[in-house]
Design a protein around this motif. Structure first.
Motif: not given
Ligand code: ADP
Length: 440
Positions: A113-128
Motif C-alpha cells: 500500500t502507498l501509505d506505508k513503508s517498512t524500515f529495516y535495520y540489519a546488524v552483524l552479531m558476534e555469533e556471525g
C-alpha cells in the motif's frame, strides 16, 4: 495596473509558501527516517542483550517490531512474526549484504500500500549471524496527506496575509504615479522613483503642450469670431440703410462699395483662417520640388508692382537664379506676404528691395531678403508679430486689407521647409526680413 501588481505579488507569495511547505515535508520525512532507524538500532542492541527469547519476541511483536535472524548463507533462522522456515533465502537482500560486509545496513522498502513503508535495520552479531529489526511507518505520501489539511489552512492564512500586504505595498508603489497624474500642472519633476523622472518630465511637457495648444485654439476661435463680426456688422448696417429707401442714389453707390470692401475683407479673413487651420491639422510631409526662388520672386514682384505704384512705392528685385527644395504654392504665399507687408507698411516715395542670392558658393544656403524703407516695427512689438492676429497698428493693417495672419502663415510654412526667418527693424526707418533656406 494596481490589480495586476497585486495579483502578481499574491501569486509570488503563494508559490513561495507552497515550495517552502513541500521542502519542510521532505526535510521532516528525512528526520523521521533517521529517528526510526535510530530506534531500530536501539531495539537491535536491546534484543542482542536479551535473556529470554520467547518473552522478548512477544513484546516486540506487540509493538509491531519484527525481528529476523539470518545466518551466513542467507537462510532465515528466526522470525518473531512468521514461520521462518517458509521464508526464502535472504542472502540477496541489500541490508543483509551490507550487514555482512560492513557490520550494519539499512533500507526502506515501500509496502504494497502507498501509505506505508517498512524500515529495516540489519546488524552483524558476534555469533556471525545477522540480526534484522523491521518496523512499519508512514510513507512520505501518507505523512504529506496527514499534514495536508493543516498545510491548506496555513496556506490560506498566509495567502490572506500576503494579499493584504500586497494591497498595501501596491498602493505605496503606485501612489507617486497617481500623485503625478493628479498634479500634471505642477512644476516640479521630483519623484520618489528616479527612474520615472525622464518619463514624468516628458509627460509634463506633453501635457503643457496640449494645454497650450488648446488655449491657443480657444483664443484663435474667439479672435476669428471677433474679426468676422466687424465686417459683417458693417455689411448689415449698409444693407439696412439701403433697405429703408431713404439713401440717395449716390449714397447707395457708396454703401454698395462699403459692402463690397467688407465682403472682400471677410473673404480674405476666411481664406487666411482656412489656410492656417490646414497648416495646423496636416502633419504630412509636404510635396516638394526643386524651385528657382529668383523666378518665383520675379513673378511675385510683377504681380505686386501695380499695388506698389498705387502707393508710390518703388518695388524692385535683384539677385540670381537660386534653387531651393520647396512647395511652390507655399513659397509663393511666403513671398507674397512678405512683399505685400513691405509695400503696405511703407510710405509714399519709399522703396522695397527684394533680393535672392546664395550665401556663399553654390552649395551654401539661399537667402531671400525683403528690405523696405517703411514705418518699421518698434522693438517691443518685434517678438510678437508672428502671433495670430497680432498687429502693431490695427487700423493701418485693416485699412490696407491686412488680417493679422500673414506672418503667422509665413512662420508656419517656413518651419515646414526648415528655413529660418529673421527680422531687423527700426521704427520710422524700415524693416529687413531675411529668410535662409538650407542648400539643396
Ligand atoms: P497683417 O495682415 O496685419 O499685415 P501680418 O501677420 O502680415 O498681418 O503682420 C503682423 C503685423 O506686423 C502687422 O499688422 C504690422 O503691424 C507688422 N508688420 C509686418 N510686416 C511689416 C513691415 N514690413 N513693416 C512694418 N510693420 C510690419
Amino acid at each position: 495596473m494596481k490589480k495586476k501588481i497585486n495579483r502578481m505579488l499574491v501569486a509570488i507569495a503563494s508559490l513561495a509558501i507552497m515550495f517552502t511547505m513541500l521542502l519542510i515535508t521532505v526535510v521532516y520525512y528525512d528526520l523521521l527516517k533517521r529517528q526510526v532507524m535510530e530506534d531500530l538500532r536501539a531495539h537491535a542492541a536491546l534484543y542482542a542483550a536479551r535473556e529470554s527469547d520467547e518473552m522478548v519476541s512477544e513484546q516486540y511483536e506487540q509493538r509491531g517490531i519484527r525481528i529476523t535472524v539470518i545466518d551466513r548463507n542467507g537462510k532465515v533462522i528466526f522470525d518473531n512474526e512468521v514461520d521462518y522456515q517458509s521464508l526464502e533465502n535472504h542472502g540477496q537482500r541489500p541490508e543483509i549484504q551490507d550487514a555482512f560486509s560492513d557490520g550494519e545496513g539499512w533500507i526502506v522498502r515501500r509496502s504494497e500500500t502507498l501509505d506505508k513503508s517498512t524500515f529495516y535495520y540489519a546488524v552483524l552479531m558476534e555469533e556471525g549471524v545477522v540480526l534484522r529489526v523491521a518496523k512499519d511507518a508512514g510513507s512520505i505520501y501518507s505523512i504529506f496527506a496527514r499534514v495536508l489539511p493543516s498545510l491548506f489552512f496555513i496556506l490560506a492564512l498566509l495567502v490572506a496575509v500576503s494579499a493584504v500586504l500586497a494591497r498595501f505595498l501596491t498602493r505605496k508603489l503606485i501612489r507617486p504615479v497617481e500623485q503625478l497624474a493628479a498634479n500634471l500642472d505642477a512644476h516640479n519633476d521630483k519623484t520618489d522613483y528616479e527612474e520615472l523622472a525622464p518619463f514624468i518630465s516628458m509627460i509634463r511637457s506633453q501635457h503643457q503642450d496640449i494645454v497650450k495648444n488648446a488655449k491657443m485654439r480657444q483664443e484663435f476661435t474667439a479672435n476669428v469670431s471677433h474679426e468676422l463680426k466687424t465686417p459683417l456688422t458693417s455689411i448689415s448696417g449698409y444693407a439696412e440703410l439701403i433697405e429703408t429707401g431713404i439713401a440717395s442714389e449716390e449714397d447707395v453707390q457708396r454703401f454698395a462699395k462699403g459692402i463690397r470692401k467688407n465682403a472682400n475683407r471677410l473673404l480674405t479673413l476666411i481664406n487666411d483662417t482656412i489656410r492656417l487651420s490646414e497648416l495646423d491639422s496636416s502633419e504630412d510631409e509636404i510635396v516638394t520640388e526643386s524651385l528657382d526662388l529668383y523666378e518665383l520672386a520675379a513673378s511675385c514682384v510683377d504681380m505686386l508692382t501695380v499695388n506698389a505704384e498705387k502707393l508710390g512705392v518703388d518695388l524692385h528685385l535683384q539677385g540670381e537664379t537660386c534653387y531651393v527644395k520647396g512647395n511652390r504654392q507655399m513659397l509663393e504665399e511666403v513671398l507674397y506676404n512678405l512683399c505685400d507687408n513691405a509695400i503696405r507698411y511703407n510710405n509714399a516715395g519709399g522703396s522695397v528691395e527684394v533680393s535672392v542670392y546664395p550665401e556663399g558658393d553654390t552649395q551654401s544656403p539661399v537667402i531671400l531678403r525683403v528690405k523696405d524703407t517703411g514705418i518699421g516695427i518698434p522693438k517691443e512689438h518685434q517678438e510678437r508679430i508672428f502671433e495670430r492676429f497680432y498687429r502693431v497698428d490695427k487700423s493701418r493693417s485693416k485699412s490696407t486689407g491686412g488680417t493679422g495672419l500673414g506672418l503667422a502663415i509665413v512662420k508656419h510654412i517656413l518651419a515646414r521647409h526648415n528655413a529660418r526667418i529673421e527680422i531687423v527693424s527700426e521704427a520710422g526707418r524700415g524693416t529687413e526680413v531675411t529668410v535662409t533656406f538650407l542648400a539643396l
